[in-house]
Every structure is written in structure tokens, then in C-alpha cells.
Design an enzyme around this catalytic site. Structure first.
Site, PDB file in Angstrom:
ATOM      1  N   GLY A  54       0.841  -1.204   0.000  1.00 23.27           N
ATOM      2  CA  GLY A  54       0.000   0.000   0.000  1.00 23.27           C
ATOM      3  C   GLY A  54       0.868   1.244   0.000  1.00 23.27           C
ATOM      4  N   GLY A  92      -0.426   4.560   0.119  1.00 21.17           N
ATOM      5  CA  GLY A  92      -1.134   5.772   0.540  1.00 21.17           C
ATOM      6  C   GLY A  92      -0.288   6.489   1.594  1.00 21.17           C
ATOM      7  CB  ALA A 109      -0.842   4.340   6.260  1.00 16.65           C
ATOM      8  CG  HIS A 112     -18.339  13.413   4.368  1.00 19.88           C
ATOM      9  ND1 HIS A 112     -19.040  14.561   4.106  1.00 19.88           N
ATOM     10  CD2 HIS A 112     -17.134  13.798   4.832  1.00 19.88           C
ATOM     11  CE1 HIS A 112     -18.281  15.604   4.394  1.00 19.88           C
ATOM     12  NE2 HIS A 112     -17.118  15.174   4.838  1.00 19.88           N
ATOM     13  NE  ARG A 132     -16.442  13.929   8.676  1.00 15.77           N
ATOM     14  CZ  ARG A 132     -15.287  13.672   8.110  1.00 15.77           C
ATOM     15  NH1 ARG A 132     -14.886  12.423   7.971  1.00 15.77           N
ATOM     16  NH2 ARG A 132     -14.525  14.635   7.668  1.00 15.77           N
ATOM     17  CG  HIS A 160     -15.898  10.117   4.077  1.00 16.14           C
ATOM     18  ND1 HIS A 160     -15.458  10.618   2.878  1.00 16.14           N
ATOM     19  CD2 HIS A 160     -15.152  10.713   5.042  1.00 16.14           C
ATOM     20  CE1 HIS A 160     -14.479  11.480   3.099  1.00 16.14           C
ATOM     21  NE2 HIS A 160     -14.266  11.538   4.397  1.00 16.14           N
ATOM     22  CD  GLU A 218     -10.350   4.463   5.465  1.00 18.47           C
ATOM     23  OE1 GLU A 218      -9.769   5.400   4.868  1.00 18.47           O
ATOM     24  OE2 GLU A 218     -11.538   4.145   5.251  1.00 18.47           O
ATOM     25  NE  ARG A 248     -12.133   9.448   9.389  1.00 16.63           N
ATOM     26  CZ  ARG A 248     -11.936  10.498   8.573  1.00 16.63           C
ATOM     27  NH1 ARG A 248     -11.009  11.376   8.826  1.00 16.63           N
ATOM     28  NH2 ARG A 248     -12.680  10.656   7.494  1.00 16.63           N
TER      29      ARG A 248
HETATM   30  C1  LIG Z   1     -12.845  12.088  -0.543  1.00 10.77           C
HETATM   31  C2  LIG Z   1     -12.148  11.899   0.770  1.00 10.77           C
HETATM   32  C3  LIG Z   1     -11.685  13.010   1.488  1.00 10.77           C
HETATM   33  C4  LIG Z   1     -11.037  12.831   2.704  1.00 10.77           C
HETATM   34  N1  LIG Z   1     -10.599  13.919   3.390  1.00 10.77           N
HETATM   35  C5  LIG Z   1      -9.938  13.762   4.557  1.00 10.77           C
HETATM   36  C6  LIG Z   1      -9.423  14.886   5.268  1.00 10.77           C
HETATM   37  O1  LIG Z   1      -9.538  16.020   4.833  1.00 10.77           O
HETATM   38  N2  LIG Z   1      -8.784  14.652   6.435  1.00 10.77           N
HETATM   39  C7  LIG Z   1      -8.614  13.408   6.965  1.00 10.77           C
HETATM   40  O2  LIG Z   1      -8.027  13.268   8.029  1.00 10.77           O
HETATM   41  N3  LIG Z   1      -9.077  12.322   6.290  1.00 10.77           N
HETATM   42  C8  LIG Z   1      -9.720  12.455   5.113  1.00 10.77           C
HETATM   43  N4  LIG Z   1     -10.181  11.359   4.443  1.00 10.77           N
HETATM   44  C9  LIG Z   1      -9.816  10.020   4.919  1.00 10.77           C
HETATM   45  C10 LIG Z   1      -8.375   9.701   4.526  1.00 10.77           C
HETATM   46  O3  LIG Z   1      -8.108  10.259   3.258  1.00 10.77           O
HETATM   47  C11 LIG Z   1      -8.097   8.197   4.458  1.00 10.77           C
HETATM   48  O4  LIG Z   1      -8.561   7.590   5.608  1.00 10.77           O
HETATM   49  C12 LIG Z   1      -6.611   7.943   4.334  1.00 10.77           C
HETATM   50  O5  LIG Z   1      -6.097   8.658   3.237  1.00 10.77           O
HETATM   51  C13 LIG Z   1      -6.284   6.472   4.200  1.00 10.77           C
HETATM   52  O6  LIG Z   1      -4.900   6.357   3.971  1.00 10.77           O
HETATM   53  P1  LIG Z   1      -4.205   4.935   3.856  1.00 10.77           P
HETATM   54  O7  LIG Z   1      -2.762   5.169   3.581  1.00 10.77           O
HETATM   55  O8  LIG Z   1      -4.556   4.114   5.038  1.00 10.77           O
HETATM   56  O9  LIG Z   1      -4.885   4.252   2.619  1.00 10.77           O
HETATM   57  P2  LIG Z   1      -4.999   4.669   1.076  1.00 10.77           P
HETATM   58  O10 LIG Z   1      -4.605   6.066   0.834  1.00 10.77           O
HETATM   59  O11 LIG Z   1      -6.349   4.187   0.708  1.00 10.77           O
HETATM   60  O12 LIG Z   1      -3.907   3.761   0.405  1.00 10.77           O
HETATM   61  C14 LIG Z   1      -4.070   2.360   0.301  1.00 10.77           C
HETATM   62  C15 LIG Z   1      -3.020   1.825  -0.630  1.00 10.77           C
HETATM   63  O13 LIG Z   1      -3.098   0.411  -0.658  1.00 10.77           O
HETATM   64  C16 LIG Z   1      -3.076  -0.046  -1.998  1.00 10.77           C
HETATM   65  N5  LIG Z   1      -3.733  -1.363  -2.033  1.00 10.77           N
HETATM   66  C17 LIG Z   1      -5.002  -1.673  -1.669  1.00 10.77           C
HETATM   67  N6  LIG Z   1      -5.208  -2.994  -1.846  1.00 10.77           N
HETATM   68  C18 LIG Z   1      -4.055  -3.517  -2.319  1.00 10.77           C
HETATM   69  C19 LIG Z   1      -3.643  -4.819  -2.714  1.00 10.77           C
HETATM   70  N7  LIG Z   1      -4.443  -5.887  -2.670  1.00 10.77           N
HETATM   71  N8  LIG Z   1      -2.382  -4.981  -3.184  1.00 10.77           N
HETATM   72  C20 LIG Z   1      -1.529  -3.931  -3.269  1.00 10.77           C
HETATM   73  N9  LIG Z   1      -1.867  -2.674  -2.913  1.00 10.77           N
HETATM   74  C21 LIG Z   1      -3.113  -2.479  -2.434  1.00 10.77           C
HETATM   75  C22 LIG Z   1      -3.781   1.041  -2.772  1.00 10.77           C
HETATM   76  O14 LIG Z   1      -3.448   0.973  -4.118  1.00 10.77           O
HETATM   77  C23 LIG Z   1      -3.191   2.282  -2.082  1.00 10.77           C
HETATM   78  O15 LIG Z   1      -1.916   2.565  -2.573  1.00 10.77           O
HETATM   79  C24 LIG Z   1     -10.851  11.526   3.227  1.00 10.77           C
HETATM   80  C25 LIG Z   1     -11.342  10.422   2.522  1.00 10.77           C
HETATM   81  C26 LIG Z   1     -11.990  10.603   1.309  1.00 10.77           C
HETATM   82  C27 LIG Z   1     -12.531   9.412   0.605  1.00 10.77           C
END
Ligand SMILES: Cc1cc2nc3c(=O)[nH]c(=O)nc-3n(C[C@H](O)[C@H](O)[C@H](O)COP(=O)(O)OP(=O)(O)OC[C@H]3O[C@@H](n4cnc5c(N)ncnc54)[C@H](O)[C@@H]3O)c2cc1C
Length: 529
Positions: free
Chosen positions: A8, A10, A12, A228, A265, A325, A349, A360
Site C-alpha cells: 500500500g 497511501g 500510511a 459523510h 458526522r 466515506h 485505514e 472518527r
Molecule cells: C474524498 C475523501 C476526502 C477525505 N478527506 C480527509 C481529510 O480532509 N482529512 C482526513 O483526516 N481524512 C480524510 N479522508 C480520509 C483519509 O483520506 C483516508 O482515511 C486515508 O487517506 C487512508 O490512507 P491509507 O494510507 O490508510 O490508505 P490509502 O490512501 O487508501 O492507500 C491504500 C493503498 O493500498 C493499496 N492497495 C489496496 N489494496 C491492495 C492490494 N491488494 N495490493 C496492493 N496494494 C493495495 C492502494 O493501491 C493504495 O496505494 C478523506 C477520505 C476521502 C474518501
């Protein structure tokens, strides 16, 4: 053999990678998308941190987070996140995140729901995008190795010991094995179990959770799904809380405001849903907000509203609906980010580390993913340096051929849509025993349909249908677990609202856990770690 593999890319995953790389060179990030396509890029509103000690305090941030969790959060985990928030923001700032500034050059802050202080730092309304680009730039600068368009399909675990992962390479159509001493799962949430009613990117299909579950790793709090309040009607495009934070109203067909726009929310979303179920429309009203504020602080939202709805925020009312959301449930971890299997960590997440509990707070997710991403990266790297492991014999993995050999039945895309509609109708903002039982039966039907179908495109190379097929299997597993968890929690708490058990019940003041023990699903209520 890598020391740390991170699945992943993102916020994190990239934070974990940068932190692991401080300890070892043998770090690999794999991801089914490119980093700049991860969900994090969509985050608009901002990231929470107390900076103004005259009007706010860290203990307020801790208390607001715990209050919003409806007493399901763990105070020590919450403290860890809130107390280190300033360090986290300074880290991001130093890496190069272009935070918006006030006239004196200090990082600017805005209000977000569930708090009475300006606590949310932002980069205009492109906060997630700026964070992800900066983190990715720094990963490249630090020579971190990436395998993009590689999908995790399984974990290699022997006698409860983690060894490596199986990954599908979209470009070649082959499955490869990758070995490491430790693993960090950072695959994001499971919002796409509601794929037709979510603001989430298409990648949030719960893969990490479903795969972990198959191997007996404990999941937790799956029933808590955050809606949301303000997605553009008919499109699921998010209009961030920053709009309400800057003074936008929510009004009904009569032009009346009917809810405190800046409460949590779950409450705002339910108030809107009641109006919609009564046949009314609900609108975001930004007409009274100063044009300069909109231009400076919400340029993306203004543009989305114009491009998608052809509406002018200065003159028009903007029709909105609540949409799924954020998913509070996840792989259960302790504060060190370790899961119930040694050497496997989870952050972001995908994880349930007892920060958000039943609900949250906006702005706390970006803070959580960076804080715990860094902790996971550091801990996984440190452990890996003390560990000796050998590469096991290769096990033949034939899953792709099995998918390609399957005859075509019902379209997987139709199954995915049907699943989403059923989840939305029966496990949405309101739930009842009868609805959840109906849903359970429907999911069983979808599982059968899935078993009896394949994909049309039979080529191996760059066949995205193969990934879609694998993802649907994961969505089905997660939907069933969400349904089971929602059935068992006979109370209303935070985002989980049962029409047949409307009150909070002290007996349920516990996290739920769900685990696959030798093909039997074990559900429990436990104290937060
Ligand atoms: C529209 C929107 C607006 C938001 N705004 C805010 C905000 O303003 N403030 C806030 O605090 N939070 C906000 N959030 C929530 C926040 O953006 C997310 O909770 C957070 O970005 C999640 O980050 P992450 O790194 O855990 O996962 P993600 O950013 O979802 O990254 C997951 C990664 O895992 C990869 N992946 C998934 N499955 C696999 C697999 N099987 N094999 C290989 N790779 C895989 C994906 O390709 C991606 O690279 C928002 C959410 C949304 C939807």
C-alpha cells in the site's frame, strides 16, 4: 529477502516506508495503484493538530477524539496520536508539504466537525494530494524500491510464522513470491462494499482485511461505517467538511437549517437521511460566503461543483446526500501497530488501533495514518534487524489460471453493484435485525453467483478484470463480516445506528472482534487494547 515489505502506497504506507528506510535499506513498497492514485490523494479538508495553545489544548484534542469514539477508543493510543501531532506536522512541513499559512507566516488552521477550536491544518483544499506528493518525492529521493500495479493476493504463513507474500503483477499476468522478515499492511479501508454509494477511490476494496482474515488475523469494529454528510447528489463526489467549517449551511426544501452543521458526522448524516427518506432534498448553501474565502480555501470544491453539477456556489444551492466515506473497523493492532500474528504490522485505514472507535473525527485520519505509519515502519524495521530467516521452498500458486478457466456467468460488475445496493439498503445509516438478516441471505446468493462466474477477457497481460475478480472476492468476505458484526451489536453507538435498539448500552462498551479460527467465525466483545 527484504527486511520490510509494505503493501500500500497511501499516506500510511509511504510514511512507514520513509521511517523504515531510516533503519534499513531493504525496504520494498508494493501497490496495486501508483502512489499518486491512492485514496489519500483525495483528502481535501486537512489534518488535525493543536498549535494555538491560547484557544485550544492537547487535552481538548484527546477528549474530543475520545468523546467522538463513543468511549470505544483507547485513551493511551489517542494520547499517543494527539501528543505527537505537533511533531508529525513539523515532520511533514520539513519534508516539504506546502501548508497554507496565515498573515504572520504560521501554519493556518480551520474548524472541523466535533470541535470548538480551529485545529485543522490544511493545504488549501488539496491537503491529501500535497501530502502524498511530498511523501512520494521523499521516497524517491531516498531510493525506496517500488513495485506499482502489483496486487497482494495472499500471505505466505507457515505454522503461524510470517514468511512472505504472493503478488499479482498486472503487467505480466504472473504471480510472484516476495519474502521479507516483516510485513506492513497499509492497504486502506473497505468503503467499496458500498461501491455505488461511496466517496472512496476504487482501490479501497478491503483486500488487506480479507486476506488477513483468511489467515486467522483478528479484525475489529467492522460494523462502524462512517457516512459523510455532504456528497454531491448523484455523483458521490465529496464536498469536504471545510465548506461547513467556513460557514456553509445545510438547508431543506423550505430553506430551513435543521441541524448544527459542525456537530459529528454521524449526527449530521442521520439528520439529512431523515429528510431524504421523507421525500425532501437537502442542500449545501454557500451563497453567503465571501468570494475571496471560497477562492482561497475551497478552489477545488468550487471547481468540482461547477464541473460536475454545473452549479455556481455564489448563486446556486448545491444538492447533497450522505455517502460512505470512512471505515472505522480494521485489522486489530496494539499501539505498536503489531497484529495478532507476529512480524505482521498494519497501519492506516486498514487498521483498527482503537483511535477512532465508533466514529472518527474529520481531520484525525490523516493524522492517524502518518503517526502510526511512522511507528509501524520504525518497529517493523527494528524487529527485522534482529531476525534470521530463510527463504522457504516455492509453493505453486495457480489462482490466476483458475480464474481464467472459469466459465462466464453473471457479470462480476453486476454482482458488485447488487452487493453495494444491498449493503446500502440494509446496512446503511440505519440498521434493523430483519434487514441485516435479509442482507445475510443476499450476500450468500452473491457468493454463489461469484463462485459460478469468471471473466470475459482471457488474456494474461494487463488484464484488469483479473484484479477486479480478486477484489470482488474480498468485498464479499468483508460485506458478510460487516453484516455479522452489525447484527451482533444490539445497540446504537456512533456510526452504528440500530432502529430496534436506539440507545447506547453499557454492556456493549467494548470493541467487537471477529476472527477465522479453522474456518469457524469467532465473534467477541473485548476491552479496547
Ligand atoms: C474524498 C475523501 C476526502 C477525505 N478527506 C480527509 C481529510 O480532509 N482529512 C482526513 O483526516 N481524512 C480524510 N479522508 C480520509 C483519509 O483520506 C483516508 O482515511 C486515508 O487517506 C487512508 O490512507 P491509507 O494510507 O490508510 O490508505 P490509502 O490512501 O487508501 O492507500 C491504500 C493503498 O493500498 C493499496 N492497495 C489496496 N489494496 C491492495 C492490494 N491488494 N495490493 C496492493 N496494494 C493495495 C492502494 O493501491 C493504495 O496505494 C478523506 C477520505 C476521502 C474518501
Amino acid at each position: 529477502m527484504y527486511d520490510v515489505i509494505i503493501v500500500g502506497s497511501g499516506g500510511a504506507g509511504l510514511s512507514a516506508a520513509l521511517s523504515a528506510k531510516e533503519k534499513t535499506n531493504k525496504v520494498l513498497v508494493i501497490s496495486k495503484t501508483y502512489p499518486t492514485h491512492s485514496q489519500t490523494v483525495q483528502a481535501q479538508g486537512g489534518i488535525n493538530c493543536v498549535l494555538d495553545y491560547e484557544n485550544d489544548s492537547i487535552s481538548n484534542h484527546i477528549n474530543d477524539t475520545y468523546k467522538s469514539s463513543k468511549e470505544l477508543g483507547n485513551i493511551n493510543t489517542i494520547k499517543k496520536m494527539c501528543e505527537s501531532a505537533q511533531k508529525t506536522i513539523i515532520w511533514l512541513d520539513k519534508l516539504g508539504v506546502p501548508f497554507s499559512r496565515d498573515n504572520s507566516g504560521k501554519i493556518a488552521q480551520r474548524y472541523f466537525g466535533g470541535t470548538k477550536a480551529k485545529r485543522t491544518c490544511y493545504s488549501s483544499d488539496y491537503t491529501g494530494l500535497k501530502i502524498i506528493h511530498t511523501l512520494y518525492d521523499n521516497c524517491i529521493k531516498n531510493n525506496i524500491e517500488f513495485l506499482n500495479e502489483h496486487t497482494l493476493i495472499d500471505l505466505i504463513i507457515n505454522e503461524n510464522k510470517y514468511l512472505g507474500i504472493n503478488v499479482f503483477n498486472l503487467l505480466s499476468g504472473e504471480v510472484i513470491d516476495l519474502y521479507s522478515k516483516t510485513l506492513i499492511i497499509a492497504t486502506g479501508g473497505y468503503g467499496n462494499i458500498y461501491s455505488t454509494h461511496t466517496t472512496n477511490s476504487v482501490s479501497t476494496t478491503g483486500d488487506g482485511l480479507a486476506i488477513a482474515f483468511k489467515h486467522g488475523i483478528k479484525l475489529s469494529n467492522l460494523e462502524f461505517i462512517q457516512f459523510h454528510p455532504t456528497a454531491l447528489k448523484g455523483t458521490n463526489t465529496l464536498i469536504s467538511e471545510s465548506a461547513r467549517a467556513e460557514g456553509a449551511f445545510l438547508i431543506d426544501d423550505e430553506g430551513n437549517r435543521f441541524v448544527d452543521e459542525l456537530t459529528t458526522r454521524d449526527e449530521v448524516a442521520r439528520a439529512i437521511k431523515i429528510k431524504i427518506d421523507n421525500g425532501e432534498n437537502v442542500y449545501l448553501d454557500m451563497r453567503h460566503i465571501n468570494a475571496n474565502i471560497i477562492k482561497e480555501k475551497m478552489p477545488q470544491e468550487q471547481k468540482l461543483i461547477k464541473d460536475i453539477m454545473n452549479l455556481d456556489v455564489h448563486k446556486d444551492l448545491i444538492p447533497i446526500v450522505p455517502a460512505v466515506h470512512y471505515t472505522m473497523g480494521g485489522i486489530l493492532t496494539d499501539v505498536s501497530c503489531e497484529t495478532s500474528i507476529k512480524d505482521i504490522y498494519a497501519c492506516g485505514e486498514v487498521a483498527q488501533n482503537n483511535t477512532h472507535g465508533a466514529n472518527r473525527l474529520g481531520g484525525n485520519s490523516l493524522l492517524e495514518i502518518i503517526t502510526f505509519g511512522k511507528i509501524a515502519g520504525n518497529n517493523a524495521a527494528e524487529i527485522s534487524l534482529k531476525k534470521e530467516t530463510n527463504i522457504p521452498n516455492k509453493i505453486e500458486f495457480n489462482v490466476i489460471n483458475l480464474i481464467l478457466e472459469k466459465k462466464l456467468g453473471k457479470s462480476i460488475y453486476k454482482i458488485k453493484n447488487d452487493l453495494s445496493e444491498a449493503m446500502f439498503n440494509y446496512a446503511g445509516l440505519y440498521r434493523t435485525n430483519n434487514d441485516l438478516k435479509k442482507l445475510h441471505l443476499l450476500i450468500k446468493k452473491f457468493e454463489e453467483e461469484y463462485k459460478n462466474t469468471g471473466i470475459e477477457n482471457k488474456s494474461k497481460k494487463y488484464n484488469k478484470n483479473i484484479v477486479d475478480y480478486i477484489e470482488l472476492g474480498n468485498l464479499l468476505i468483508l460485506s458478510k463480516l460487516v453484516c455479522q458484526s452489525a447484527l451482533k451489536r444490539r445497540e446504537s453507538r456512533g456510526s452504528h445506528f440500530r432502529k430496534d435498539y436506539k440507545q447506547i448500552n453499557k454492556e456493549y462498551q467494548k470493541i467487537s472482534t471477529i476472527q477465522n479460527i479453522k474456518e469457524r467465525v469467532e465473534y467477541k466483545l473485548e476491552e479496547a487494547l
